[in-house]
Scaffold this active site. Structure first.
Site, PDB file in Angstrom:
ATOM      1  N   ASN A 251       0.867  -1.173   0.000  1.00  0.00           N
ATOM      2  CA  ASN A 251       0.000   0.000   0.000  1.00  0.00           C
ATOM      3  C   ASN A 251       0.908   1.227   0.000  1.00  0.00           C
ATOM      4  O   ASN A 251       1.486   1.578   1.030  1.00  0.00           O
ATOM      5  CB  ASN A 251      -0.895  -0.017   1.248  1.00  0.00           C
ATOM      6  CG  ASN A 251      -1.741   1.232   1.364  1.00  0.00           C
ATOM      7  OD1 ASN A 251      -1.762   2.072   0.454  1.00  0.00           O
ATOM      8  ND2 ASN A 251      -2.442   1.364   2.477  1.00  0.00           N
ATOM      9  N   TRP A 252       1.030   1.849  -1.164  1.00  0.00           N
ATOM     10  CA  TRP A 252       1.959   2.986  -1.276  1.00  0.00           C
ATOM     11  C   TRP A 252       1.407   4.222  -0.584  1.00  0.00           C
ATOM     12  O   TRP A 252       2.110   5.205  -0.417  1.00  0.00           O
ATOM     13  CB  TRP A 252       2.234   3.298  -2.754  1.00  0.00           C
ATOM     14  CG  TRP A 252       2.997   2.244  -3.491  1.00  0.00           C
ATOM     15  CD1 TRP A 252       3.420   1.031  -3.014  1.00  0.00           C
ATOM     16  CD2 TRP A 252       3.454   2.311  -4.861  1.00  0.00           C
ATOM     17  NE1 TRP A 252       4.099   0.339  -3.993  1.00  0.00           N
ATOM     18  CE2 TRP A 252       4.131   1.104  -5.138  1.00  0.00           C
ATOM     19  CE3 TRP A 252       3.346   3.271  -5.868  1.00  0.00           C
ATOM     20  CZ2 TRP A 252       4.699   0.836  -6.391  1.00  0.00           C
ATOM     21  CZ3 TRP A 252       3.912   3.001  -7.112  1.00  0.00           C
ATOM     22  CH2 TRP A 252       4.586   1.799  -7.371  1.00  0.00           C
ATOM     23  N   LYS A 253       0.133   4.200  -0.226  1.00  0.00           N
ATOM     24  CA  LYS A 253      -0.516   5.381   0.375  1.00  0.00           C
ATOM     25  C   LYS A 253      -0.288   6.593  -0.537  1.00  0.00           C
ATOM     26  O   LYS A 253      -0.227   6.426  -1.744  1.00  0.00           O
ATOM     27  CB  LYS A 253      -0.019   5.582   1.812  1.00  0.00           C
ATOM     28  CG  LYS A 253      -0.168   4.283   2.632  1.00  0.00           C
ATOM     29  CD  LYS A 253       0.006   4.447   4.100  1.00  0.00           C
ATOM     30  CE  LYS A 253      -0.208   3.108   4.794  1.00  0.00           C
ATOM     31  NZ  LYS A 253      -0.081   3.173   6.244  1.00  0.00           N
TER      32      LYS A 253
ATOM     33  N   HIS B  62      -9.539   1.085   5.016  1.00  0.00           N
ATOM     34  CA  HIS B  62      -8.257   1.337   5.677  1.00  0.00           C
ATOM     35  C   HIS B  62      -8.471   2.279   6.866  1.00  0.00           C
ATOM     36  O   HIS B  62      -9.264   3.213   6.777  1.00  0.00           O
ATOM     37  CB  HIS B  62      -7.237   1.924   4.694  1.00  0.00           C
ATOM     38  CG  HIS B  62      -5.852   1.887   5.249  1.00  0.00           C
ATOM     39  ND1 HIS B  62      -5.411   2.814   6.175  1.00  0.00           N
ATOM     40  CD2 HIS B  62      -4.838   1.014   5.062  1.00  0.00           C
ATOM     41  CE1 HIS B  62      -4.166   2.505   6.517  1.00  0.00           C
ATOM     42  NE2 HIS B  62      -3.795   1.420   5.861  1.00  0.00           N
TER      43      HIS B  62
ATOM     44  N   GLU C 199      -6.805   4.645   7.990  1.00  0.00           N
ATOM     45  CA  GLU C 199      -6.553   6.075   7.728  1.00  0.00           C
ATOM     46  C   GLU C 199      -7.797   6.732   7.136  1.00  0.00           C
ATOM     47  O   GLU C 199      -8.047   7.908   7.359  1.00  0.00           O
ATOM     48  CB  GLU C 199      -5.332   6.220   6.804  1.00  0.00           C
ATOM     49  CG  GLU C 199      -4.043   5.974   7.583  1.00  0.00           C
ATOM     50  CD  GLU C 199      -2.887   5.422   6.769  1.00  0.00           C
ATOM     51  OE1 GLU C 199      -2.930   5.486   5.525  1.00  0.00           O
ATOM     52  OE2 GLU C 199      -1.938   4.915   7.392  1.00  0.00           O
TER      53      GLU C 199
ATOM     54  N   GLU D 180      -5.090  -4.956  10.593  1.00  0.00           N
ATOM     55  CA  GLU D 180      -4.109  -3.893  10.768  1.00  0.00           C
ATOM     56  C   GLU D 180      -4.370  -3.165  12.087  1.00  0.00           C
ATOM     57  O   GLU D 180      -5.192  -2.239  12.134  1.00  0.00           O
ATOM     58  CB  GLU D 180      -4.196  -2.884   9.618  1.00  0.00           C
ATOM     59  CG  GLU D 180      -3.950  -3.501   8.246  1.00  0.00           C
ATOM     60  CD  GLU D 180      -3.394  -2.472   7.257  1.00  0.00           C
ATOM     61  OE1 GLU D 180      -2.355  -2.763   6.652  1.00  0.00           O
ATOM     62  OE2 GLU D 180      -3.977  -1.383   7.120  1.00  0.00           O
TER      63      GLU D 180
ATOM     64  N   GLY E  84       2.696   2.435  10.748  1.00  0.00           N
ATOM     65  CA  GLY E  84       3.607   3.564  10.583  1.00  0.00           C
ATOM     66  C   GLY E  84       4.326   3.957  11.855  1.00  0.00           C
ATOM     67  O   GLY E  84       4.932   5.023  11.925  1.00  0.00           O
TER      68      GLY E  84
ATOM     69  N   SER F  61       3.693  -1.933  10.257  1.00  0.00           N
ATOM     70  CA  SER F  61       5.156  -1.948  10.431  1.00  0.00           C
ATOM     71  C   SER F  61       5.774  -3.305  10.082  1.00  0.00           C
ATOM     72  O   SER F  61       6.724  -3.745  10.745  1.00  0.00           O
ATOM     73  CB  SER F  61       5.548  -1.509  11.839  1.00  0.00           C
ATOM     74  OG  SER F  61       5.074  -0.196  12.097  1.00  0.00           O
TER      75      SER F  61
ATOM     76  N   GLY G 186       2.894  -1.075   4.240  1.00  0.00           N
ATOM     77  CA  GLY G 186       2.929   0.349   3.933  1.00  0.00           C
ATOM     78  C   GLY G 186       4.349   0.799   3.640  1.00  0.00           C
ATOM     79  O   GLY G 186       4.884   0.564   2.548  1.00  0.00           O
ATOM     80  N   GLY G 187       4.987   1.424   4.617  1.00  0.00           N
ATOM     81  CA  GLY G 187       6.310   2.029   4.439  1.00  0.00           C
ATOM     82  C   GLY G 187       7.326   1.141   3.725  1.00  0.00           C
ATOM     83  O   GLY G 187       8.006   1.591   2.794  1.00  0.00           O
TER      84      GLY G 187
END
Ligand code: 13P
Length: 254
Positions: free
Chosen positions: A9-11, A95, A97, A167, A173, A212, A233-234
């Protein structure tokens, strides 16, 4: 046997140049890594270009969100049939976010999930508790509410064509990964909750972990039977790190 899935997930990250560089490094790193399904979920504006770049690659593409409506006067939204038309296979729905910043509730997320499936996409349904909810012992209640909204609206059989991502919000993150035991406990809870409606669907359902996840902690998480991959993610913005997770998943699935 469930085939693992690792999705990035590149966000809201990337640029045309950065995407090209990342995808080319990723394809080189992942050559020969099979026994795992792979996907990247870039921001909507880059989806068509990324689909094009990956046309000869086994790496699938997914959106990060979709509208609950198929078309119409919904300024700024992207419809699931549009994502499907340009070549997406997956779409993330619910998600944390978006639940937080866009106030998406579970009923709305269930409508997005149904819109995605109606368009032929595989929704990746995100569920997970906040830090305060975990500390208050409410993790199972929160995850149940998020899951039941979709089970009630779409039916348990719909999970034959869906993926769940657990998640924990406090792990996203933050560098604070859930321990393999913490994650496995909730994954088992989710699977049991689906199994209460249909054991066969539950046995085939892929449940990913997100929060993470990195190349150096993936193997421990993926060693658990109920953890069928990752929503990353990251670390998905770094080819070597993402490929490390993919290799760990391929190893765990064999
Ligand atoms: P991080 O891997 O950056 O913690 O993000 C996880 C996530 O939210 C994937 O959807």
């Amino acid at each position: 046997m469930r085939k693992p899935l690792v999705a990035g997930n590149w966000k809201m990250n990337g640029s045309r140049d950065a995407n090209r560089e990342l995808l080319s490094a990723l394809q080189a790193e992942l050559a020969g890594v099979d026994s795992v399904d792979l996907a990247v979920c870039p921001p909507a504006v880059y989806l068509a270009e990324v689909v094009d770049t990956l046309s000869a690659s086994p790496i699938a593409v997914g959106g990060q969100d979709c509208s609950d409506q198929a078309s119409g006067a919904y300024t700024g939204e992207v419809a699931a049939p549009m994502l499907r038309e340009i070549g997406c296979r997956y779409v993330i729905v619910g998600h944390s976010e978006r639940r937080e910043r866009q106030n998406e509730d579970s009923v709305w997320v269930a409508a997005k999930y149904q819109a995605a499936q109606a368009a032929g996409l595989v929704p990746i349904l995100c569920v997970g508790e906040q830090k305060e909810e975990r500390e208050a012992g409410r993790t199972e209640a929160v995850v149940s509410e998020q899951l039941d909204a979709v089970l009630d609206a779409a039916g348990v059989e719909s999970f034959d064509h869906a993926v769940i991502a657990y998640e924990p919000v406090w792990a996203i993150g933050t560098g604070l990964t859930a321990t393999p035991e913490q994650a496995a406990e909730v994954h088992a809870f989710i699977r049991n909750r689906v199994a209460a409606r249909d054991p066969r669907v539950a046995a085939d359902l892929r449940i990913l972990y997100g929060g993470s996840m990195k190349a150096d902690n993936a193997a421990g998480l993926l060693a658990h039977d109920d953890i069928d991959g990752g929503l990353v993610g990251g670390a998905s913005l770094d080819a070597a790190n993402f490929a490390g997770i993919a290799r760990a998943a391929a190893g765990a699935g064999e």
